[in-house]
Design a protein around this motif. Structure first.
Motif, PDB file in Angstrom:
ATOM      1  N   HIS A  19      -6.864   1.142   0.084  1.00  0.00           N
ATOM      2  CA  HIS A  19      -6.091   0.070  -0.557  1.00  0.00           C
ATOM      3  C   HIS A  19      -4.616   0.421  -0.422  1.00  0.00           C
ATOM      4  N   PRO A  20      -3.719  -0.569  -0.326  1.00  0.00           N
ATOM      5  CA  PRO A  20      -2.282  -0.271  -0.201  1.00  0.00           C
ATOM      6  C   PRO A  20      -1.754   0.677  -1.276  1.00  0.00           C
ATOM      7  N   GLU A  21      -2.292   0.571  -2.496  1.00  0.00           N
ATOM      8  CA  GLU A  21      -1.816   1.429  -3.578  1.00  0.00           C
ATOM      9  C   GLU A  21      -2.267   2.877  -3.414  1.00  0.00           C
ATOM     10  N   ASP A  22      -3.270   3.111  -2.543  1.00  0.00           N
ATOM     11  CA  ASP A  22      -3.762   4.472  -2.339  1.00  0.00           C
ATOM     12  C   ASP A  22      -2.861   5.279  -1.411  1.00  0.00           C
ATOM     13  N   ILE A 101      12.845  -4.616   9.030  1.00  0.00           N
ATOM     14  CA  ILE A 101      13.289  -5.983   9.346  1.00  0.00           C
ATOM     15  C   ILE A 101      13.105  -6.887   8.133  1.00  0.00           C
ATOM     16  N   ASP A 102      13.791  -8.043   8.170  1.00  0.00           N
ATOM     17  CA  ASP A 102      13.765  -8.989   7.050  1.00  0.00           C
ATOM     18  C   ASP A 102      12.614  -9.985   7.156  1.00  0.00           C
ATOM     19  N   GLN A 103      11.449  -9.526   7.632  1.00  0.00           N
ATOM     20  CA  GLN A 103      10.255 -10.359   7.688  1.00  0.00           C
ATOM     21  C   GLN A 103       9.058  -9.517   7.270  1.00  0.00           C
ATOM     22  N   PRO A 104       8.110 -10.079   6.520  1.00  0.00           N
ATOM     23  CA  PRO A 104       6.964  -9.302   6.036  1.00  0.00           C
ATOM     24  C   PRO A 104       5.858  -9.170   7.078  1.00  0.00           C
ATOM     25  N   VAL A 105       6.224  -8.670   8.273  1.00  0.00           N
ATOM     26  CA  VAL A 105       5.269  -8.503   9.366  1.00  0.00           C
ATOM     27  C   VAL A 105       5.479  -7.131  10.005  1.00  0.00           C
ATOM     28  N   ILE A 122      -4.440  -6.933   8.460  1.00  0.00           N
ATOM     29  CA  ILE A 122      -4.975  -5.610   8.763  1.00  0.00           C
ATOM     30  C   ILE A 122      -6.030  -5.698   9.863  1.00  0.00           C
ATOM     31  N   SER A 123      -6.826  -6.757   9.864  1.00  0.00           N
ATOM     32  CA  SER A 123      -7.874  -6.907  10.880  1.00  0.00           C
ATOM     33  C   SER A 123      -7.274  -7.016  12.280  1.00  0.00           C
ATOM     34  N   PRO A 156      -3.608  -8.666   2.400  1.00  0.00           N
ATOM     35  CA  PRO A 156      -2.613  -9.016   3.420  1.00  0.00           C
ATOM     36  C   PRO A 156      -1.814  -7.785   3.850  1.00  0.00           C
ATOM     37  N   LEU A 157      -1.442  -7.744   5.112  1.00  0.00           N
ATOM     38  CA  LEU A 157      -0.628  -6.638   5.593  1.00  0.00           C
ATOM     39  C   LEU A 157       0.720  -6.601   4.865  1.00  0.00           C
TER      40      LEU A 157
END
Length: 242
Positions: A19-22, A101-105, A122-123, A156-157
């Protein structure tokens, strides 16, 4: 291979993080600092040589030879930079760059292959056959930015990138370039590039203490272990000798 890499100290957490929090990684504050919002974030660059064989009695990349008959897999090789005769100072054959970068990708770019992608799931990152960017994807996973334990995760990534950068709506761009080396050169270009990308990502996330300069021996061994994992993730299965 997973069991071998997992046994190296400093790698175990990557296989437990689902998980992202891990994931404990964060982008270094130096790479998040900019004087004004209209400026680019700082760019981190890594460069590596390639490998030239001088003598060998058999390819140590061959799994059964390297594992079961190591005395038959002795190799003598050197690391080299390259240049055209008369052109001046030799140039690093393999280079890679990383910036926020200024995009969530996750934006991946291979300059020499003329291929790029903006990944938002992630897939898609774990789909190595989707495009020509399998090596860059393997480096992102093997470096722990998106650890192998997250394969199959449905978040989501963007959640991973938020956890990594600490900033909503931000992501990472990674660019690679092989400088004028033809395919099939037998100079271990793919593994050198993979190690270059992994060390770049590890520097950016403070897994390597020094932001600049040479790697310490412990860091070199950790990068080598993860490069072997990256080779197997990407499907080539080589990289032991490199």
């Amino acid at each position: 291979v997973r069991r071998s890499v997992r046994s190296v100290r400093g790698n175990q957490w990557m296989f437990r993080a689902a998980h992202p929090e891990d994931a404990p990684l964060r982008i270094r504050p130096e790479l998040l600092a900019r004087e004004s919002p209209d400026q680019l974030f700082p760019i981190l660059r890594e460069a590596t040589p390639v490998r030239m064989d001088l003598s060998h009695s058999g390819w140590s990349d061959i799994f059964f030879l390297g594992m079961d008959f190591p005395e038959g897999a002795r190799v003598l090789n050197i690391s080299i930079d390259l240049s055209v005769r008369g052109s001046g100072v030799p140039r690093a054959p393999v280079e890679a760059w990383l910036r926020v970068i200024d995009q969530p990708v996750l934006r991946l770019v291979s300059v020499d292959l003329k291929s790029s992608a903006e990944i938002d799931s992630i897939s898609e990152l774990f789909d190595f056959a989707r495009d020509y960017l399998g090596l860059l994807k393997a480096a992102v996973i093997a470096s722990g930015i998106v650890p192998p334990g997250m394969e199959g995760a449905t978040q989501p990534l963007a959640d991973v990138l938020l956890h990594l950068t600490g900033r909503p709506g931000h992501g990472i761009e990674i660019v690679s370039k092989v400088n004028d080396i033809p395919r099939g050169s037998r100079l271990a270009v793919s593994t050198s590039l993979l190690a270059c990308l992994i060390s770049l990502c590890m520097r950016a996330t403070n897994q390597i203490h020094a932001l600049t300069g040479d790697l310490e021996e412990g860091d070199r061994r950790l990068v080598a272990a993860r490069a072997i994992l990256g080779e197997w993730l990407g499907g080539s299965g080589g990289g032991w000798q490199d």
